[in-house]
Motif scaffolding. Structure first.
Motif, mmCIF file in Angstrom:
data_model
loop_
_atom_site.group_PDB
_atom_site.id
_atom_site.type_symbol
_atom_site.label_atom_id
_atom_site.label_comp_id
_atom_site.label_asym_id
_atom_site.label_seq_id
_atom_site.Cartn_x
_atom_site.Cartn_y
_atom_site.Cartn_z
ATOM 1 N N SER A 10 0.841 -1.198 0.000
ATOM 2 C CA SER A 10 0.000 0.000 0.000
ATOM 3 C C SER A 10 0.877 1.250 0.000
ATOM 4 O O SER A 10 0.980 1.969 0.995
ATOM 5 N N ALA A 11 1.539 1.463 -1.121
ATOM 6 C CA ALA A 11 2.388 2.637 -1.333
ATOM 7 C C ALA A 11 2.558 2.805 -2.845
ATOM 8 O O ALA A 11 2.459 1.824 -3.595
ATOM 9 N N PRO A 12 2.821 4.031 -3.307
ATOM 10 C CA PRO A 12 3.020 4.262 -4.743
ATOM 11 C C PRO A 12 4.233 3.502 -5.282
ATOM 12 O O PRO A 12 5.200 3.258 -4.549
ATOM 13 N N ILE A 13 4.196 3.176 -6.548
ATOM 14 C CA ILE A 13 5.256 2.385 -7.179
ATOM 15 C C ILE A 13 6.617 3.051 -7.041
ATOM 16 O O ILE A 13 7.619 2.382 -6.800
ATOM 17 N N ASP A 14 6.686 4.385 -7.162
ATOM 18 C CA ASP A 14 7.972 5.080 -7.040
ATOM 19 C C ASP A 14 8.570 4.911 -5.648
ATOM 20 O O ASP A 14 9.778 4.735 -5.502
ATOM 21 N N VAL A 15 7.732 4.959 -4.625
ATOM 22 C CA VAL A 15 8.193 4.795 -3.242
ATOM 23 C C VAL A 15 8.712 3.372 -3.039
ATOM 24 O O VAL A 15 9.789 3.159 -2.461
ATOM 25 N N VAL A 16 7.963 2.393 -3.515
ATOM 26 C CA VAL A 16 8.358 0.980 -3.356
ATOM 27 C C VAL A 16 9.663 0.719 -4.092
ATOM 28 O O VAL A 16 10.596 0.116 -3.549
ATOM 29 N N PHE A 17 9.762 1.199 -5.338
ATOM 30 C CA PHE A 17 10.986 0.982 -6.111
ATOM 31 C C PHE A 17 12.183 1.633 -5.425
ATOM 32 O O PHE A 17 13.267 1.045 -5.356
ATOM 33 N N MET A 18 11.987 2.840 -4.900
ATOM 34 C CA MET A 18 13.076 3.543 -4.224
ATOM 35 C C MET A 18 13.564 2.747 -3.011
ATOM 36 O O MET A 18 14.769 2.644 -2.761
ATOM 37 N N GLU A 19 12.651 2.153 -2.264
ATOM 38 C CA GLU A 19 13.026 1.340 -1.098
ATOM 39 C C GLU A 19 13.805 0.093 -1.522
ATOM 40 O O GLU A 19 14.800 -0.268 -0.901
ATOM 41 N N VAL A 20 13.343 -0.563 -2.571
ATOM 42 C CA VAL A 20 13.982 -1.808 -3.021
ATOM 43 C C VAL A 20 15.359 -1.538 -3.621
ATOM 44 O O VAL A 20 16.247 -2.372 -3.532
ATOM 45 N N SER A 21 15.536 -0.371 -4.212
ATOM 46 C CA SER A 21 16.815 -0.061 -4.853
ATOM 47 C C SER A 21 17.707 0.836 -3.985
ATOM 48 O O SER A 21 18.647 1.444 -4.490
ATOM 49 N N ASP A 22 17.458 0.887 -2.685
ATOM 50 C CA ASP A 22 18.312 1.624 -1.753
ATOM 51 C C ASP A 22 19.467 0.699 -1.354
ATOM 52 O O ASP A 22 19.445 0.053 -0.309
ATOM 53 N N PHE A 23 20.479 0.639 -2.201
ATOM 54 C CA PHE A 23 21.546 -0.331 -2.036
ATOM 55 C C PHE A 23 22.384 -0.119 -0.772
ATOM 56 O O PHE A 23 22.754 -1.102 -0.124
#
Length: 157
Positions: A10-23
């Motif tokens: 339950s979050a926008p795609i940009d937020v989710v992608f940013m979290e997953v790609s926070d290396f």
């Protein structure tokens, strides 16, 4: 051997992608779990070509693998491949916006044995497949809840 799972966040795609790609955050979490993670590339921005050397203990033996980011298409897809003396693997993460505030994350993990010992180990993993799938599902749901909580907190402030 393949593992597939998906979770709705339950979050926008940009937020989710940013979290997953926070290396850098991923590297810190791995270190907290006992992994030794060393970045090998010199890239300044996240993208294909990022490479890590990862060491960890598994079944009372130290294991080493090289992990490479081969695809990073914001905010739709990320692909990572890993290589070791025993295994080759890939992880593909797809992101789908279900609405402005709902994102589906699909994960596909594939593991291939590189030698006879690894094939035997994969056979024992196959026997534990349902248990491992349950653990993967639980981890993905927990991760989704963390992102949702973080998003709600940032939305409030």
């Amino acid at each position: 051997m393949k593992f597939r799972n998906k979770v709705d966040v339950s979050a926008p795609i940009d937020v989710v992608f940013m979290e997953v790609s926070d290396f850098p955050a991923i590297e810190k979490r791995a270190a907290k779990r006992g992994y030794d993670v060393q970045r090998l590339d010199v890239l300044r921005e996240p993208g294909p070509g990022m490479v890590w050397d990862v060491s960890f203990e598994f079944r009372n033996n130290m294991r080493e693998m090289e992990v490479e980011l081969v695809e990073l298409n914001a905010p739709d897809k990320m692909c990572v491949v890993s290589r070791s003396s025993s295994f080759a693997g890939s992880m593909i993460v797809d992101f789908l916006a279900l609405s402005r505030t709902q994102t589906r994350v699909s994960l596909e993990l594939e593991l291939k044995a590189q030698n006879l010992t690894a094939r035997l180990m994969l056979q024992s993993i196959k026997l534990m497949r349902s248990n491992l799938m349950n653990k993967l599902e639980g981890r993905m749901k927990g991760w989704a809840r963390q992102i949702e909580n973080s998003y709600r907190m940032s939305d409030v402030s």
